[in-house]
Every structure is written in structure tokens, then in C-alpha cells.
Design a protein around this motif. Structure first.
Motif, PDB file in Angstrom:
ATOM      1  N   UNK A   1     -40.958   1.153  21.278  1.00 12.12           N
ATOM      2  CA  UNK A   1     -40.286  -0.116  21.018  1.00 12.12           C
ATOM      3  C   UNK A   1     -41.125  -0.963  20.089  1.00 12.12           C
ATOM      4  N   UNK A   2     -40.462  -1.733  19.269  1.00 11.71           N
ATOM      5  CA  UNK A   2     -41.183  -2.656  18.410  1.00 11.71           C
ATOM      6  C   UNK A   2     -40.199  -3.371  17.508  1.00 11.71           C
ATOM      7  N   UNK A   3     -40.668  -4.451  16.919  1.00  8.64           N
ATOM      8  CA  UNK A   3     -39.796  -5.229  16.045  1.00  8.64           C
ATOM      9  C   UNK A   3     -39.471  -4.420  14.793  1.00  8.64           C
ATOM     10  N   UNK A   4     -38.486  -4.881  14.066  1.00  4.42           N
ATOM     11  CA  UNK A   4     -38.078  -4.190  12.850  1.00  4.42           C
ATOM     12  C   UNK A   4     -39.231  -4.147  11.846  1.00  4.42           C
ATOM     13  N   UNK A   5     -39.430  -2.979  11.258  1.00  2.58           N
ATOM     14  CA  UNK A   5     -40.456  -2.849  10.229  1.00  2.58           C
ATOM     15  C   UNK A   5     -41.854  -2.600  10.751  1.00  2.58           C
ATOM     16  N   UNK A   6     -41.999  -2.332  12.044  1.00  2.00           N
ATOM     17  CA  UNK A   6     -43.340  -2.163  12.588  1.00  2.00           C
ATOM     18  C   UNK A   6     -43.825  -0.721  12.473  1.00  2.00           C
ATOM     19  N   UNK A   7     -43.004   0.172  11.971  1.00  2.46           N
ATOM     20  CA  UNK A   7     -43.464   1.531  11.724  1.00  2.46           C
ATOM     21  C   UNK A   7     -42.951   2.579  12.694  1.00  2.46           C
ATOM     22  N   UNK A   8     -41.912   2.246  13.468  1.00  6.50           N
ATOM     23  CA  UNK A   8     -41.387   3.202  14.449  1.00  6.50           C
ATOM     24  C   UNK A   8     -40.829   4.445  13.764  1.00  6.50           C
ATOM     25  N   UNK A   9     -39.969   4.215  12.763  1.00  2.00           N
ATOM     26  CA  UNK A   9     -39.364   5.362  12.080  1.00  2.00           C
ATOM     27  C   UNK A   9     -40.425   6.172  11.359  1.00  2.00           C
TER      28      UNK A   9
ATOM     29  N   UNK B   1     -32.189  14.325  31.941  1.00  2.00           N
ATOM     30  CA  UNK B   1     -32.428  14.763  33.307  1.00  2.00           C
ATOM     31  C   UNK B   1     -32.095  16.249  33.452  1.00  2.00           C
ATOM     32  N   UNK B   2     -30.978  16.657  32.820  1.00  2.00           N
ATOM     33  CA  UNK B   2     -30.545  18.048  32.952  1.00  2.00           C
ATOM     34  C   UNK B   2     -31.404  19.003  32.133  1.00  2.00           C
ATOM     35  N   UNK B   3     -31.869  18.530  30.967  1.00  2.52           N
ATOM     36  CA  UNK B   3     -32.461  19.482  30.019  1.00  2.52           C
ATOM     37  C   UNK B   3     -33.957  19.669  30.203  1.00  2.52           C
ATOM     38  N   UNK B   4     -34.637  18.738  30.861  1.00  5.54           N
ATOM     39  CA  UNK B   4     -36.091  18.830  31.009  1.00  5.54           C
ATOM     40  C   UNK B   4     -36.830  18.770  29.684  1.00  5.54           C
ATOM     41  N   UNK B   5     -36.152  18.328  28.620  1.00  7.68           N
ATOM     42  CA  UNK B   5     -36.810  18.270  27.312  1.00  7.68           C
ATOM     43  C   UNK B   5     -37.694  17.035  27.221  1.00  7.68           C
ATOM     44  N   UNK B   6     -38.648  17.098  26.308  1.00  9.70           N
ATOM     45  CA  UNK B   6     -39.486  15.944  26.031  1.00  9.70           C
ATOM     46  C   UNK B   6     -38.778  15.072  25.000  1.00  9.70           C
ATOM     47  N   UNK B   7     -38.575  13.809  25.334  1.00  8.22           N
ATOM     48  CA  UNK B   7     -37.852  12.899  24.439  1.00  8.22           C
ATOM     49  C   UNK B   7     -38.802  11.842  23.882  1.00  8.22           C
ATOM     50  N   UNK B   8     -38.685  11.593  22.604  1.00 14.97           N
ATOM     51  CA  UNK B   8     -39.309  10.391  22.040  1.00 14.97           C
ATOM     52  C   UNK B   8     -38.175   9.577  21.443  1.00 14.97           C
ATOM     53  N   UNK B   9     -37.995   8.389  21.970  1.00 20.08           N
ATOM     54  CA  UNK B   9     -36.810   7.608  21.680  1.00 20.08           C
ATOM     55  C   UNK B   9     -37.227   6.284  21.045  1.00 20.08           C
ATOM     56  N   UNK B  10     -36.787   6.070  19.810  1.00 25.54           N
ATOM     57  CA  UNK B  10     -37.164   4.847  19.105  1.00 25.54           C
ATOM     58  C   UNK B  10     -36.065   3.811  19.228  1.00 25.54           C
TER      59      UNK B  10
END
Ligand code: ATP
Ligand code: MG
Lengths: 297, 398
Positions: free
Chosen positions: B35-43, B199-208
């Protein structure tokens, strides 16, 4: 409806007709009437040198399909187009892709390649003919310096169409390249990102999965306009070869010009023009249909 | 399924430092929000993880293996883009099949017309189609497979983008603000579905996301990014109740947390006209910041506002009313501290269930709060732990 309201509506309708009238008139005078006149003239034996003419029906068309000069002109035009078109399409496409991925010097290359487009082709054609001259031309001098035989580019029936195609290519590549560049710029960067994540990060895959399909509308436009340009070849021929040697550079429009303004066979020339119009119409039709399909994502 | 480790990732664009040393561990199967404000480098960080962009320095490890030099295709990472980035010239089925086609068919079979002279690959193609249908069924878009993206609604496109990421078994699932183009209602719906998917997939998620509600409701842990650095990485609850710095406290929570400049002198803390005794923490006189969440303040004497009971020792502040936002079940009251009008105060309160008429807050009123709901920050913005506030003798006497 009450009377005043319908009166207002009638007035507005009349105003609308007045407003579109100038545009309609212009289209009629510039496009439709000349086309009808040309078609009408093609049904007569009208010549520029005599006031007398009579209606000959489809005689001009009959003559056309039996005329060896017509067959020759068509053949020459097709050969020319077959040389010209791939060059006029793939060279600019390649250049556009190569230039687009550059950061530095991008605008420099854009300007360099676009320069020929801004020059007057009829003037530059003379320069080219000087370069291609069989005795003093730089190109032949260079060839001879390398120990190769001299080539009479514009004077030999075997090479003249290729030489003409080369000159036209030089003049059109920059223009088509700018069209392709515009098309490339319009492709969202995220599509390339998505493709890379999906496994298409090899340049060949990038091209066939994203660039080529996304460029389809541009490609159709470039292909069709270039085809029309190829069939419209006239100015360079008129400047440099006048159909010579031995009718080897007598392309379709030049023959039409010869018949009309050198031999004064206006009726026959009109029939050739109608045939030409038909071909252009076909190209336009193809473009409309394809562009429609390509543009409908 | 993979464990992701980022070690001191740095990136600058033409002299501006966008990422200034990011260290982050994402556990196998974890849902991590960025999480972060717009333009902080998440993408930018997400593109570096997926290999679309190279970091200037630092290491990326997937299951302990450094992948920093691998191309995106070598990392088996799936990504969902903010604008979905669907291929407009392909059908939904072709869009979703793309990762499988790229992975399973040789290059000559992928060229235009390649289908014609590779009849021996018919089996692979059928497998791919089957897999696509299966995933499309799970996402309930199997009736859309022959459509083009332009013929889909925003929510359907969103699902196709999810489907394209899901067809192969990625080791890591990256999402860049995938819900920001949806309307509020659909957003809540898809939010639930993504959580379900995880929950079903057990995958590792990185969510921006820049939406803290999304981050708080969906994630196992939240990483807060600001000015190219991670401020805090923690579970949503502790990020809210236990912020490490004043910046975290201010970013998380809406309306924003209330902040008061305070002075500690001789074991007494004074802020906003309140005097408290302070014990524990670093000793000595100093300037601090005192913070309290808007819902920890309880309004007295307002009609239609429920006042929840407070526990333990309390303090009270006189407030001048400014504006009232009626949100339906709750109201937000904006005011200023009566004796110090340059300090703004935000109060969030539940509406009373037993009050029919409109909410009425007097122009001057008192708010009360438990001392235990106060947070203390040093002048450097760091949280001061181990401090307990008590009722000062003077205040008692009053
Ligand atoms: N290719 C680039 N060239 C130059 N600067 C860039 C580039 N990509 C990103 N930046 C800059 O880096 C900073 C971070 O960009 P980024 O896209 O990562 O932000 P973000 O956190 O994703 O913002 P948002 O929430 O708006 O998507 C921005 O200031 C942006 O201008
Ligand atoms: Mg972004």
C-alpha cells in the motif's frame, strides 16, 4: 401537431438543405460529374483535334482488350508494383520498429528518412537520373571502380522499371515509416508487459503476438495507399523516360496520357481511365472491408 | 507456490530515487498487500519482481534462488494489470491460452498459420483448450470464451485478466491495482472472490493497491510504502492499533488519526489542555506527539449519537463543533479544541439505534476517551512503547 410548430419544422428543414447544398455541389462538380463525363466520353470516338464525334458504344473497351499496348502497359505496371510494393511496405515497417526502440537519435533518424517526402519528386527525379546516368553517373562510376560492369539503369528495357521503382521507393519510404511509427506509438506498453509475463519476451514472439496484429489497421492503410501509388505512377516516367526504351516503361497512366494528349484519342483514353478508376475502386473497397475487420477489436 | 525475498532493492529513474532499499519477505502462500500513495513506486516494485524492469541494485529470491537476471518468462510469475492489458485482437479463449501456448508450443507452431503444418501438436492444443475451459468455468466466464475484450464489461474483463494469470500454475501472483477500474459494488464482490481464490489456491500473492480498505480486508500482511521505503510490514490489525511510526498511523485509518503536540515535563504530560501523569518510556523532558483514533473519542450530550462505555481512567476535552458528515450508520464530527482552536479534531461515532429524529450535536460539547487508547510518538515520528498514562493529581482535583 399545431400549425406554427409544423411551419417551424418545414422552415428548419429548408434551412438544412441550404446548409448542405455547398458541400453537395462541390462533391458533384469535383467528383461525380467528371466521372460521369469520362464514362460518357469513353462511349464516343471524340478526339481533341476534331469537333465531330459520334457514339460508338463499347467499341473503345473492345479495342482496349485487343490492344497490345494496353497489355504491355498493364504488364509493366504489375511488374513495377511487384517490385515497389514489398519495398514500400516492409522497409518502412522495419525502419519504424528499429527507430522506435531507440532512445537517442530517434528524431534525427525520423527527420533523415522523412526528408525525401518533403522534397519535390519531379525535381529529385532529375537528380536521380543524373546519379543513374550510364556514363557520368556516380552509381555507375562506383560500380566500375569496384570492377563491375556499368548498368544503363534508365536506358535498358531490362532495368528501367526497377530503377523507377527504386526512385519511387526512396520518395515514399519516409512517409510510410511515419505512418508505421504512429501506429507503433499507439500500442500500449502494458500489452508488451503482459506478453512478456505470459512468456512472449522473445522479439519474434513480441512481433507476431502484439506488434503485428495491433498494427493491422495501419498495415492495411499503408498497403492499400501504396498499391494505389504504384498504379498511379506517372510523374517520374513523364520526367525521365517517357515510356522508353521500347515501351518498357510505358505504365498504365502514361499510356492513358499518351492516347489522350499525344494521339488525341480522347474516347479511348477515357475508356482506359474508367478501367483505372475500377482498379482504384477495388483497392478502396478492399481497404474499407479489411480496415473494418482489423479495426473491430 | 513460492517464497519471495527482496533484499535492498533500489531503483532510480533519471536521478530520482523511486525505490531506496526495499527489504521484504513474503512467505509461501501468503497474501501480501503493498500500500502507498500514488507515485510512491508500487508498480515499479511489482515490475521489478516480475522482471519487466531491472533493479539498479539488490536481490530478488524466489524459493531462495536469485532470479534478478532471469527474463520475465523464466520466473513463472503471473501478473494482473490495472488496465487488464488484454490482447484486443484475440478472443477471450485466446487471451487466456496465451501463457500456455507460449510455454507448451515450440516457436514454429506459434507463428501465424503454424496450426496448419503442426498437426502432430493437436493433442497439446486440445489440452490447452481444456485447461482454459476449466479455469473459465471456475471464474464463470465460460460463456464468453469466443468474445473479444471490447465486447465485455469491466468486471468481465477483470475476470479474463485473472483467468489469464491463473491458467498456468504460477509460483507468484502479482496484482497491480486490479480493482481500481470497477465500481464500488463490484469492487467489494471481486475483492471477496480474490480472497476466495487465494484461500483455495495456496498461491503467494503480492497485491498492490492505494486503497487501504482493500489492503486491510484482504491481506495476511500489509507492507506500507512511502517515499521509496517500507514504513512497516505487519498484519492489518497491528498496523491499525500498533503503528510503528506517526506516518503509518496517519496513512492507515479514515478519517485520519487525531494528533496533538504534547510536552512532557517532570513526569507530567500536557496536550490540548489535558494534563496526565506519565510513567515508563524514556525519561526526561521532551516534546512528543499524542495520537488517538477518531472512534476512541466518545461524545457526550449529543442527540442520536450512541456513546459506548469507556473503561479505565479517562480524560475529557471541550470541543467546538464544525461540520458533521452523516454516513448512515455512523457519523463523523469535525471540530476544534475549544481552548486551542488551531487543533482540529475528528470524531467517529455510531448512530444511536433508538433515536428516530436527526442527529443533533451542540455547538460546544465534551468528548471523553480512555487513557489506554492514547498512542505516543517521539519528535522523530517513532512510536514510544512502554509508556502508561495516569490521571494527574491536579486533574483529579478539578
Ligand atoms: N519508466 C519510467 N521513467 C521515469 N520515471 C518513472 C518511470 N516509471 C515510473 N516512474 C516514476 O516513478 C515513480 C513511481 O511510479 P510508480 O508507477 O511505481 O508509482 P505507483 O506507486 O504505482 O503509483 P500509482 O498508484 O499512481 O500507480 C513516479 O514518480 C513515476 O513518475
Ligand atoms: Mg501503479
Amino acid at each position: 401537431m399545431s400549425a406554427p410548430a409544423s411551419l417551424l419544422m418545414r422552415r428548419q428543414r429548408r434551412l438544412a438543405y441550404w446548409l448542405v447544398a455547398p458541400a453537395v455541389l462541390l462533391i458533384l462538380v469535383i467528383y461525380v460529374v467528371p466521372m460521369i463525363l469520362v464514362f460518357a466520353a469513353s462511349l464516343t470516338d471524340y478526339t481533341l483535334v476534331s469537333d465531330y464525334w459520334e457514339f460508338v458504344g463499347l467499341d473503345n473497351y473492345r479495342r482496349m482488350f485487343g490492344d497490345p499496348q494496353f497489355a504491355n502497359a498493364l504488364h509493366n505496371t504489375l511488374i513495377y508494383a511487384l517490385v515497389f510494393l514489398p519495398g514500400a511496405f516492409f522497409t518502412p515497417l522495419f525502419l519504424a520498429i528499429a527507430i522506435q526502440s531507440r532512445r537517442r537519435f530517434r528524431s534525427f533518424f525520423e527527420v533523415i528518412y522523412f526528408m525525401p517526402v518533403t522534397s519535390t519528386l519531379t525535381a529529385m527525379a532529375l537528380v536521380w537520373s543524373a546519379l543513374m546516368d550510364s556514363r557520368q553517373g556516380i552509381i555507375n562510376n562506383s560500380l566500375q571502380a569496384l570492377g563491375l560492369p556499368a548498368i544503363n539503369f534508365l536506358g535498358s528495357p531490362d532495368t528501367v522499371l526497377y530503377a523507377l521503382a527504386g526512385i519511387s521507393l526512396w520518395s515514399v519510404i519516409g512517409f510510410n515509416m511515419v505512418l508505421f511509427l504512429a501506429g507503433l506509438t499507439a500500442i500500449p506498453q502494458n500489452l508488451y508487459y503482459a506478453a512478456a509475463v505470459d512468456g512472449a519476451d522473445h522479439p519474434v514472439d513480441r512481433f507476431f503476438r502484439v506488434t503485428w496484429p495491433m498494427l493491422a489497421p495501419t498495415s492495411v492503410f499503408v498497403a492499400v495507399t501504396s498499391s494505389i501509388t504504384a498504379f498511379k505512377l506517372f510523374d517520374v516516367v513523364a520526367m525521365l523516360t517517357q515510356g522508353k526504351p521500347a515501351h518498357a516503361s510505358e505504365v498504365f497512366l502514361y499510356l492513358t496520357f499518351l492516347e489522350g494528349f499525344e494521339y488525341f484519342n480522347m474516347g479511348y483514353s477515357a475508356a482506359l481511365s474508367v478501367f483505372f478508376l475500377g482498379i482504384i475502386f477495388l483497392f478502396a473497397l478492399v481497404q474499407t472491408l479489411l480496415a473494418d475487420r482489423a479495426g473491430r477489436y | 507456490m513460492a517464497r519471495l525475498e527482496l533484499k535492498d532493492i533500489r531503483k532510480s529513474f533519471g536521478g530520482t530515487d523511486v525505490l531506496r532499499g526495499i527489504d521484504l519477505d513474503v512467505e509461501d502462500g501468503e497474501f501480501m498487500s503493498l500500500v502507498g500513495a500514488s507515485g510512491c513506486g508500487k508498480s515499479t516494485l511489482l515490475r521489478i519482481i516480475s522482471g519487466l524492469e531491472n533493479a539498479d541494485s539488490g536481490q530478488i529470491l524466489l524459493d531462495g534462488r536469485p532470479v534478478g537476471d532471469d527474463p520475465p518468462s523464466g520466473r513463472n510469475v503471473a501478473m494482473v494489470f490495472q488496465d487488464y492489458a488484454l490482447y484486443p485482437h484475440m478472443s477471450v479463449a485466446q487471451n487466456m491460452a496465451m501463457p500456455l501456448v507460449m510455454a507448451r508450443l515450440p516457436i514454429y507452431a506459434r507463428l501465424p498459420g503454424g496450426r496448419l503444418f503442426t498437426p502432430h501438436l493437436r493433442g497439446s492444443r486440445a489440452d490447452i483448450a481444456l485447461q482454459v475451459e476449466k479455469v473459465a468455468g471456475q471464474l464463470r466466464i465460460d460463456h464468453l470464451l469466443s468474445r473479444r475484450p471490447a465486447q465485455l464489461s469491466g468486471g468481465q474483463r477483470q475476470r479474463v485478466a485473472l483467468g489469464r494469470a491463473l491458467v498456468r500454475n504460477p509460483s507468484l501472483f502479482l496484482m497491480d491495482e486490479p480493482l481500481s477500474n470497477l465500481d464500488a459494488k463490484l469492487r467489494v464482490e471481486v475483492r471477496k472472490e480474490i480472497v476466495e481464490l487465494h484461500r483455495k489456491s495456496d498461491l503467494t500473492f503480492v497485491y498492490v493497491t492505494h486503497d487501504q480498505t482493500e489492503a486491510m480486508t484482504m491481506s495476511d500482511r500489509v507492507a506500507l510504502l512511502r517515499h521509496g521505503r517500507l514504513l512497516q510490514v505487519a498484519m492489518p490489525g497491528s498496523l491499525y492499533f500498533d503503528p510503528a511510526t506517526i506516518d503509518v498511523a496517519r496513512f492507515i485509518g479514515s478519517p485520519e488519526i487525531n494528533l496533538f503536540p504534547a510536552r512532557r515535563k517532570d513526569g507530567t504530560l500536557s496536550f490540548a489542555g489535558v494534563r496526565l501523569s506519565l510513567s515508563g518510556g524514556p525519561m526526561g523532558d521532551s516534546d512528543l506527539m499524542v495520537a488517538i483514533r477518531p472512534e476512541a473519542l466518545v461524545v457526550k450530550g449529543a442527540a442520536g449519537v450512541a456513546s459506548s462505555p469507556l473503561e479505565g481512567p479517562q480524560f475529557s476535552i471541550g470541543v467546538t463543533r464544525e461540520a458533521i458528515e452523516d454516513l448512515g450508520a455512523e457519523i463523523v464530527i469535525h471540530g476544534r479544541i475549544a481552548r486551542m482552536p488551531d487543533i482540529a479534531l475528528r470524531i467517529r461515532a455510531q448512530k444511536s439505534l433508538h433515536h428516530a429524529g436527526p442527529v443533533a450535536v451542540p455547538a460546544q460539547f465534551d468528548v471523553r476517551a480512555s487513557l489506554s487508547s492514547l498512542l505516543f510518538f517521539g519528535a522523530d515520528g517513532q512510536r514510544i512503547n512502554g509508556v502508561t498514562a495516569g490521571v494527574a493529581q491536579k486533574a483529579l482535583a478539578r
